[in-house]
Design a protein around this motif. Structure first.
Motif, short mmCIF file in Angstrom:
data_model
loop_
_atom_site.label_atom_id
_atom_site.label_comp_id
_atom_site.label_asym_id
_atom_site.label_seq_id
_atom_site.Cartn_x
_atom_site.Cartn_y
_atom_site.Cartn_z
N ALA A 129 0.85 -1.20 0.00
CA ALA A 129 0.00 0.00 0.00
C ALA A 129 0.88 1.25 0.00
O ALA A 129 1.75 1.41 0.83
CB ALA A 129 -0.90 0.01 1.24
N GLU A 130 0.63 2.10 -0.99
CA GLU A 130 1.44 3.34 -1.11
C GLU A 130 0.91 4.44 -0.18
O GLU A 130 1.60 5.34 0.21
CB GLU A 130 1.37 3.90 -2.54
N ASP A 131 -0.40 4.36 0.09
CA ASP A 131 -1.00 5.45 0.87
C ASP A 131 -0.99 5.08 2.35
O ASP A 131 -0.16 4.30 2.79
CB ASP A 131 -2.41 5.76 0.37
N PHE A 132 -1.93 5.63 3.08
CA PHE A 132 -2.00 5.43 4.54
C PHE A 132 -0.77 5.96 5.27
O PHE A 132 -0.25 5.34 6.18
CB PHE A 132 -2.22 3.95 4.90
N THR A 133 -0.30 7.14 4.83
CA THR A 133 0.81 7.77 5.55
C THR A 133 0.34 8.89 6.46
O THR A 133 1.12 9.56 7.10
CB THR A 133 1.83 8.36 4.56
N GLN A 134 -0.97 9.13 6.49
CA GLN A 134 -1.51 10.18 7.35
C GLN A 134 -2.56 9.59 8.27
O GLN A 134 -3.36 8.75 7.84
CB GLN A 134 -2.20 11.27 6.52
N ALA A 184 -0.43 7.40 15.55
CA ALA A 184 -1.13 8.66 15.81
C ALA A 184 -2.64 8.45 15.79
O ALA A 184 -3.40 9.14 16.47
CB ALA A 184 -0.73 9.70 14.76
N ALA A 185 -3.08 7.47 15.00
CA ALA A 185 -4.52 7.18 14.93
C ALA A 185 -4.94 6.19 16.00
O ALA A 185 -6.09 5.74 16.03
CB ALA A 185 -4.86 6.63 13.54
N GLY A 186 -4.00 5.80 16.86
CA GLY A 186 -4.34 4.92 17.97
C GLY A 186 -4.37 3.45 17.60
O GLY A 186 -5.03 2.64 18.28
N LEU A 187 -3.66 3.08 16.54
CA LEU A 187 -3.69 1.69 16.10
C LEU A 187 -2.42 0.96 16.52
O LEU A 187 -1.33 1.53 16.47
CB LEU A 187 -3.83 1.62 14.58
N ALA A 188 -2.56 -0.31 16.87
CA ALA A 188 -1.42 -1.11 17.29
C ALA A 188 -0.70 -1.67 16.08
O ALA A 188 -1.24 -1.71 14.98
CB ALA A 188 -1.88 -2.23 18.20
N SER A 189 0.53 -2.10 16.35
CA SER A 189 1.34 -2.64 15.27
C SER A 189 1.48 -4.14 15.46
O SER A 189 1.91 -4.61 16.51
CB SER A 189 2.69 -1.96 15.32
N PHE A 190 1.13 -4.89 14.45
CA PHE A 190 1.21 -6.35 14.56
C PHE A 190 2.33 -6.88 13.67
O PHE A 190 2.55 -6.38 12.58
CB PHE A 190 -0.11 -6.98 14.09
N ALA A 191 3.01 -7.92 14.18
CA ALA A 191 4.02 -8.57 13.36
C ALA A 191 3.32 -9.31 12.22
O ALA A 191 2.17 -9.73 12.39
CB ALA A 191 4.82 -9.55 14.20
N PRO A 192 3.95 -9.40 11.07
CA PRO A 192 3.30 -10.12 9.98
C PRO A 192 2.97 -11.55 10.43
O PRO A 192 3.79 -12.20 11.07
CB PRO A 192 4.33 -10.12 8.85
N ASN A 193 1.76 -12.00 10.12
CA ASN A 193 1.39 -13.32 10.64
C ASN A 193 2.05 -14.42 9.83
O ASN A 193 2.59 -14.21 8.77
CB ASN A 193 -0.13 -13.47 10.69
#
Lengths: 233, 265
Positions: free
Chosen positions: A53-58, A92-101
């Motif tokens: 995904a190129e977007d989702f940088t904001q 910043a949007a309050g989302l957690a980071s998951f390791a690739p499954n």
């Protein structure tokens, strides 16, 4: 240590590819699925896969994704396969980071097996603050998030502070406070110790407490076992 | 302009002497008293009985500049601009001061400003428009610390600092110096002070009875040809205008005095 506070757990979480959110057919399909098994999908957690995904940088983009999923009673809780920029925005949007499954191959990234947290104290990588003029009595200098380097004398009655280390290549006669935000590894280096007060991460010594044989010398001051130690350079 | 931070170190005496020294060299000079409410310059210059209008009157438009300026009886090049004794420093407005200084610049080669002590409005107004500053310092720990403070303020609160222009040209004038006491270890030496303040030395004025005599007779000490202090002021003025002069009344000293005074172990 923190064993009783945090426990490991395994959950099954749905993954939605970021590209799919832009696909007009996707919402229609998803609506259909949710209608068939509403209890299964109600508040179900979803991780957004940002691979390719190129977007989702904001951050607002994630807000929009969250809203789209919410329309179908799904709850966006995190992202995976994000670039550092995307991770910042997600956080910043309050989302957690998951390791690739395990069922996917991770996007090749040099260092990150587990994405690093973003909100720890910034490591002292910022540019050092350089002062080349004498620091006069009554003046305060603060190197925020960085080291402080002073190449002229620091007068009595002056205060120099840094979140990182302090280096004075001349006489230090005022107050010097290193590790001002709590970094106990910070040190003070000076060409001539005549300070009124020296401090690292809040522990301090006043002039009277500095051993007379170390006054007037080029020294290095560090915090060892919670005590300030002074060594000749 | 002459400033110090600390009071009583010799700003007014020095302002009078330096203005006199410049006038003796043929420069049209005016010396201005910025110490509103505690004016001394008129006394030291011997013109206290001729004061009609003052700095505040001119700022407020109650009088013209040439009505307030007093010509010195001993030298045609020298004028005094006294200040008010009945008002206080709040009467000084930056705009008013700027207007007056601009008008003075048209008529004089040198404008010598005698600042009050302290670091508040009065002192800041006096130093704000300075091109050069002479930091009057006694060889004594409190004076040195206060001088250091005022140097810092010059570097941050002067007009030149605020507008990022070339910094104010700063010099140190060490006054009330006693070689005897330095040798005995009772007084800071020139080197001690120079090391702490790190600014160029304009001159060393020895402690001298002639200074008290000068104040009390209303004669700037620079007019007194026999006084060592007077001669030292004339040397300082010479250096200020660019001449080389050897420092008299001073000898190389041991640095250990400094350690003894600052170690306090």
């Amino acid at each position: 240590m923190a064993g009783s506070l945090v426990q490991g757990a395994v959950f099954t979480v749905m993954v939605v590819r970021a590209g799919m959110l832009r696909d007009p057919g996707f919402e229609f399909e998803l609506a259909g699925q949710v209608q068939r098994s509403p209890r299964f999908f109600l508040n179900a957690p979803v991780v957004l896969d940002l691979k390719d995904a190129e977007d989702f940088t904001q951050a607002p983009e994630f807000g929009e994704a969250r809203r789209i999923l919410r329309r179908h009673t799904l709850s966006l809780i995190g992202v995976q396969n994000a670039t550092p920029a995307q991770l910042d925005a997600a956080a910043a949007a309050g989302l957690a980071s998951f390791a690739p499954n395990a069922t996917q191959t991770a996007r090749p990234r040099p260092t990150e097996a587990v994405p690093a947290p973003h909100h720890e104290a910034a490591p002292v990588a910022a540019k050092s603050k350089l002062v080349t003029q004498p620091v006069r009595s009554g003046t305060q200098v603060y190197a925020r998030g960085a080291d402080l380097v002073v190449t002229a004398p620091v007068s009595p009655g002056a205060e120099i502070m840094a979140d990182g280390n302090i280096h004075v290549y001349a006489a230090l006669r005022g107050r010097a406070l290193a590790g001002a935000s709590g970094d106990t590894e910070a040190r003070i280096f000076c060409g001539r110790l005549e300070a009124e007060l020296i401090s690292i991460a809040g522990r301090y010594l006043v002039s009277d407490q500095i051993p007379p044989e170390q006054r007037g010398l080029a020294v290095q001051i560090a915090l060892v076992d919670d005590r300030l130690t002074i060594e000749r350079n | 302009m002459l400033t110090s931070g600390k009071g009583g170190v010799g700003k007014t005496t020095s302002a009078a002497a330096i203005a006199a020294g410049l006038a003796l060299r043929g420069k049209r000079t005016v010396v201005i008293d910025f110490d509103v409410g505690l004016r001394n310059l008129d006394l030291v210059m011997g013109c206290e009985r001729r004061v009609v209008f003052d700095f505040i009157n001119v700022i407020n438009g109650d009088a013209k500049l040439n009505q307030a300026l007093i010509k010195d009886k001993r030298n045609d090049n020298l004028y005094i601009f006294p200040t008010s004794q009945t008002r206080d420093k709040d009467a000084l407005s930056r705009d008013g001061v700027e207007r007056v200084l601009e008008e003075l610049k048209d008529n004089f080669d040198y404008i010598v400003c005698d600042s009050p002590a302290g670091i508040e409005h009065g002192a800041i107004t006096a130093l704000y428009f300075a091109d050069s500053a002479i930091i009057v310092t006694n060889p004594e720990v409190s004076s040195v610390r206060d001088s250091d403070r005022i140097i810092g303020i010059l570097a941050s609160k002067s007009r030149r600092a605020e507008h990022n222009l070339e910094p104010v040209d700063v010099h140190m004038l060490l006054t009330r110096y006693s070689l005897e006491r330095v040798k005995k270890g009772e007084m800071l030496s020139v080197e001690d002070v120079r090391e702490i303040l790190s600014i160029p030395l304009l001159g060393v004025i020895p402690e001298s009875e002639s200074v008290l005599r000068a104040s009390n007779t209303g004669t700037p000490v620079a007019f007194d040809q026999e006084s060592p202090a007077g001669r030292a002021y004339l040397d300082a003025v010479a250096r200020f205008v660019g001449e080389q002069r050897e420092m008299r009344f001073v000898q190389p000293e041991r640095r250990s005095i400094f350690r003894a005074l600052f170690g306090r172990a």
